[in-house]
Scaffold this active site. Structure first.
Site, PDB file in Angstrom:
ATOM      1  N   ARG A   1     -15.350  -0.127  -5.093  1.00 35.46           N
ATOM      2  CA  ARG A   1     -15.102  -1.532  -4.724  1.00 35.46           C
ATOM      3  C   ARG A   1     -15.477  -1.725  -3.262  1.00 35.46           C
ATOM      4  NH1 ARG A   1      -9.193  -4.045  -4.964  1.00 35.46           N
ATOM      5  NH2 ARG A   1      -8.872  -2.752  -3.129  1.00 35.46           N
TER       6      ARG A   1
ATOM      7  N   HIS B   1       0.795  -1.223   0.000  1.00 31.93           N
ATOM      8  CA  HIS B   1       0.000   0.000   0.000  1.00 31.93           C
ATOM      9  C   HIS B   1       0.832   1.280   0.000  1.00 31.93           C
ATOM     10  CE1 HIS B   1      -3.459  -2.654   0.398  1.00 31.93           C
ATOM     11  NE2 HIS B   1      -4.008  -1.694  -0.309  1.00 31.93           N
TER      12      HIS B   1
ATOM     13  N   ASN C   1      -2.753  -7.192  -9.786  1.00 31.26           N
ATOM     14  CA  ASN C   1      -1.861  -7.306  -8.620  1.00 31.26           C
ATOM     15  C   ASN C   1      -2.076  -8.651  -7.926  1.00 31.26           C
ATOM     16  OD1 ASN C   1      -1.353  -4.648  -9.253  1.00 31.26           O
ATOM     17  ND2 ASN C   1      -2.593  -3.819  -7.590  1.00 31.26           N
ATOM     18  N   ASP C   2      -3.345  -8.920  -7.616  1.00 31.43           N
ATOM     19  CA  ASP C   2      -3.617 -10.192  -6.953  1.00 31.43           C
ATOM     20  C   ASP C   2      -3.581 -11.353  -7.934  1.00 31.43           C
ATOM     21  OD1 ASP C   2      -3.869  -9.845  -4.158  1.00 31.43           O
ATOM     22  OD2 ASP C   2      -5.651  -8.631  -4.522  1.00 31.43           O
TER      23      ASP C   2
ATOM     24  N   ARG D   1       2.871 -10.735  -3.292  1.00 28.24           N
ATOM     25  CA  ARG D   1       3.097  -9.390  -3.840  1.00 28.24           C
ATOM     26  C   ARG D   1       3.841  -8.478  -2.880  1.00 28.24           C
ATOM     27  NH1 ARG D   1      -3.072  -7.003  -4.202  1.00 28.24           N
ATOM     28  NH2 ARG D   1      -2.165  -4.953  -3.944  1.00 28.24           N
TER      29      ARG D   1
ATOM     30  N   GLU E   1      -9.482 -11.472 -10.061  1.00 31.47           N
ATOM     31  CA  GLU E   1      -8.146 -11.421  -9.478  1.00 31.47           C
ATOM     32  C   GLU E   1      -7.751 -12.729  -8.810  1.00 31.47           C
ATOM     33  OE1 GLU E   1      -8.033  -8.232  -6.591  1.00 31.47           O
ATOM     34  OE2 GLU E   1      -9.962  -8.781  -5.759  1.00 31.47           O
TER      35      GLU E   1
ATOM     36  N   CYS F   1      -7.590  -2.925 -13.592  1.00 30.01           N
ATOM     37  CA  CYS F   1      -7.353  -1.902 -12.564  1.00 30.01           C
ATOM     38  C   CYS F   1      -6.154  -2.234 -11.689  1.00 30.01           C
ATOM     39  CB  CYS F   1      -8.598  -1.665 -11.715  1.00 30.01           C
ATOM     40  SG  CYS F   1      -9.066  -3.095 -10.745  1.00 30.01           S
TER      41      CYS F   1
HETATM   42  C1  PEP Z   1      -5.476  -5.902  -7.730  1.00 28.84           C
HETATM   43  O1  PEP Z   1      -5.412  -6.905  -7.012  1.00 28.84           O
HETATM   44  O2  PEP Z   1      -4.952  -5.842  -8.858  1.00 28.84           O
HETATM   45  C2  PEP Z   1      -6.167  -4.698  -7.278  1.00 28.84           C
HETATM   46  C3  PEP Z   1      -6.367  -3.676  -8.093  1.00 28.84           C
HETATM   47  O3  PEP Z   1      -6.578  -4.657  -5.986  1.00 28.84           O
HETATM   48  P1  PEP Z   1      -5.604  -4.339  -4.752  1.00 28.84           P
HETATM   49  O4  PEP Z   1      -4.299  -3.901  -5.280  1.00 28.84           O
HETATM   50  O5  PEP Z   1      -6.285  -3.291  -3.945  1.00 28.84           O
HETATM   51  O6  PEP Z   1      -5.569  -5.665  -4.057  1.00 28.84           O
HETATM   52 MG    MG Z   2      -6.684  -7.082  -5.280  1.00 31.39          MG
END
Ligand code: PEP
Ligand code: MG
Length: 656
Positions: free
Chosen positions: A448, A305, A569-570, A580, A546, A617
């Protein structure tokens, strides 16, 4: 003496907000009041004591009072304890100490320290761009007493000094809390500190030790250690956060007694490169961002984050740096290369000159890209692509609009919860979502639903300890298990949908049944709002793709929703089985790996077959090398941190 036995019906028991209210109520009577649970007894006017009693819902307790208004006191407190939603009337900003917070994400050990001859250390590139500047070391130094014991004749003066330190710290924290520019979420954190600093149990026990000839700093740290250990022993996230509050309060008092100042991101004197072990959401929220030229942390990785926050604010960052913190602290100047992940400490003059030239060139490039702000980009063959913003707070709206965001492709609502000590109410959430919707109307805003879990708990939910929190009770799983909590958010989103182009999106879905259950809850909320005569809309429903399961079942999921948004990302961490957050496996956590792109392709095919649109996203949406591939596969919306938007638009325009 008057007493009464009651069975506690307060949801989740006498901790968090209910405990705060209970203590406030008890303090409104002059009688001495105790709460007895089993063998243990606590003073009802000390929130520290009461919380340590660990009274849970359905526990049997005795409320006992002695004094003029004993009967009234017991009657009022008994009614409180027997009322299921007794904790809900306190609003953030009151002097209540409050529930679960955002414990720090687990620190990720960096790989073995290594500094090359030219002073370069490396880490994970986390936010693009180059920075050079003086080092601001954000490492909280340990606080220790200079002696353990004091002389008998010093006791009175040391007690006096301790009380003055407590008053001074309380006054300064109250001042910070009352400062109009302090965010309401931060005010709650400060309220929690004030509550501890003023707690009779905490202060009283320290004074007793000083009376027994212990040095005030040693006594403060000792009592804080004991109380924190008791809170931690209860074993839930809320109590773990109280342990942090007690330690935080003790640290402030001890520093005051020692005449020392703490490092603070709000106080960075000149534009600097901040080096740290990690930076919490709270520290980041308080930071003077204009004075953060670059960021270097020894923990974290590209999608943690702090990386997302750095990208949102366009601050070059390298995380998970493999360097000894002492080496980072000792440096006077640092160069951050957020693209390659290199950090150069105390560069030679010619290197520094070259870097300054690069920083200036990047600024010129950003200026040149600003002409793209109002462009609605199309590929060479005329396919329109929406380039939207990923946001986590209302503070980022202006940045997103200035960058040319064509809507919000992902509003991460967890920041609203994680930065607070109390879950936001339906009204508060509705106000936030409405402001967001209004700011972008008529463009779409995709909200979300809460995506938190064992690694990032939030206020108001008891999270169990989990061995593998990323595979545990997170996202939609937790929300479906806690419909009371979930419906508050869903109702707030429905209310915002009355004024703007709002869509709702569920995270961490693995099967269609989860979407069906969530949609049924939306229906319930809509009915309840209708019954109350509250205006609301019908937001379109989408789902984050994801998880590998969701990708493989995309055909089935597509029947339930009007859009897909791929969370690379996930998706990458689950497809590649590469955490990650862990810099050691960053080389495997690659969104451009053929395995991940195959999953993206499966999702796009399913979307096309079902006639629904698909976006990306995850952070990969902003990658110039991947944008053409995504578009070719059928992606029609790309959502990213605002600073990446102008360049992404140019990539769209150049794509075939
Ligand atoms: C993702 O997992 O790609 C995503 C956009 O959600 P976050 O990064 O908040 O887990
Ligand atoms: Mg995610």
């Amino acid at each position: 003496m008057f007493e009464k036995q009651v069975v506690v019906r307060v949801s989740e028991g006498l901790h968090a907000r209910p405990a705060a209210r209970f203590v406030q109520l008890a303090k409104s009577f002059s009688a001495e009041i105790e709460v007895v649970r089993g063998e243990k007894t606590a003073n009802a006017k000390s929130s520290v004591k009461l919380m340590l009693l660990g009274v849970k819902e359905d526990d049997r307790i005795v409320i006992r009072a002695t004094g003029d208004d004993e009967e009234k006191a017991v009657a009022a407190l008994a009614v409180f304890a027997e009322t299921p939603d007794a904790g809900l009337e306190i609003h953030p900003g009151s002097s209540a100490p409050p529930p679960a917070p955002a414990p720090k994400p687990a620190a990720v050990p960096a790989a073995a320290p290594s500094v090359s001859k030219d002073g370069t250390v490396s880490g994970v590139p986390a936010s693009e761009g180059t920075a050079i500047g003086p080092v601001y070391a954000f490492f909280r130094e340990p606080v220790a007493a200079l002696r353990q014991a004091i002389e008998a004749e010093e006791v009175d003066s040391e007690l006096q000094r301790f009380r003055e330190a407590v008053d001074a710290v309380a006054a300064s924290v109250v001042g910070e809390r009352n400062d109009l520019s302090t965010d309401p979420a931060d005010q709650e954190i400060l309220n929690a500190l004030i509550e501890v600093i003023r707690d009779g149990e905490f202060v009283g026990r320290i004074e007793t030790l000083i009376g027994e000839r212990m040095d005030p700093v040693a006594a403060t740290l000792a009592i804080a250690g004991e109380l924190a250990a008791s809170f931690l022993a209860v074993g839930d996230a809320y109590m773990a956060a109280r342990a942090e509050d007690v330690r935080g309060a003790a640290r402030l008092i001890a520093l005051k007694l020692l005449g020392r100042e703490d490092v603070d991101l709000a106080q960075i004197p000149v534009p600097s490169v901040v080096v740290a072990e990690e930076i919490s959401a709270f520290d980041f929220a308080k930071a003077r961002l204009a004075n953060i030229l670059g960021l270097v942390c020894t923990t974290g990785a590209a999608t943690s984050h702090v990386a997302i926050m750095a990208r949102t604010h366009g601050i070059p960052a390298v995380l998970g740096v493999s360097a000894d913190p002492a080496v980072l602290k000792a440096a006077r100047t640092a160069v951050v290369d957020g693209k390659s992940g290199a950090v150069t400490l105390d560069p030679a003059d010619d290197v520094a000159d070259a870097v300054r030239a690069r920083v200036a060139a990047e600024a010129r490039e950003r200026d040149a890209l600003s002409v793209w702000r109002d462009v609605e980009p199309k590929t060479k063959s005329g396919t329109a692509i929406e380039v939207a913003a990923n946001l986590g707070s209302l503070k980022e709206i202006d940045k997103a609009l200035a960058a040319g965001a064509m809507g919000v492709g992902l509003f991460r609502t967890e920041f609203l919860f994680m930065e607070r000590r109390m879950p936001p109410t339906e009204d508060e959430q509705a106000a936030v979502y409405t402001r967001l919707a209004e700011a972008f109307a008529p463009r779409p805003v995709i909200i979300r639903t809460l995506d938190v879990g064992g690694d990032k708990p939030v206020a108001g939910v008891d999270f169990p300890h989990e061995e593998n929190p990323f595979l545990g009770w997170r996202g939609i799983r937790m929300c479906l298990d806690r419909p009371d909590f979930f419906k508050t958010q869903l109702s707030a989103i429905l209310r915002a949908a009355a004024v703007g182009n709002v869509k709702i999106m569920f995270p961490m879905v693995v099967e269609a049944a989860e979407i069906r259950r969530a949609k049924a809850l939306i229906e319930d909320c809509a009915m309840e709002l209708r019954a109350q005569g509250i205006a609301h809309g019908s937001p379109g429903v989408g789902v984050m793709l994801e998880t590998p399961a969701a990708a493989l079942m995309a055909d089935e999921l597509a029947e339930e929703v009007e859009f897909f948004s791929i969370g690379t990302n996930d998706l990458t961490q689950y497809v590649m089985a590469a955490d990650r957050m862990n810099p050691r496996v960053a080389h495997l956590n690659r969104a451009d790996h053929p395995a991940v792109l195959k999953a993206v392709e499966i999702v796009c095919r399913a979307a096309e077959k079902a006639g629904i649109w698909v976006g990306v996203c995850g952070e990969a949406a902003a990658r110039p090398d991947l944008i053409p591939t995504f578009i070719k596969l059928g992606v029609r919306e790309l959502s990213m941190s605002p600073p990446s938007i102008p360049r992404a638009k140019t990539c769209v325009a150049e794509a075939d």
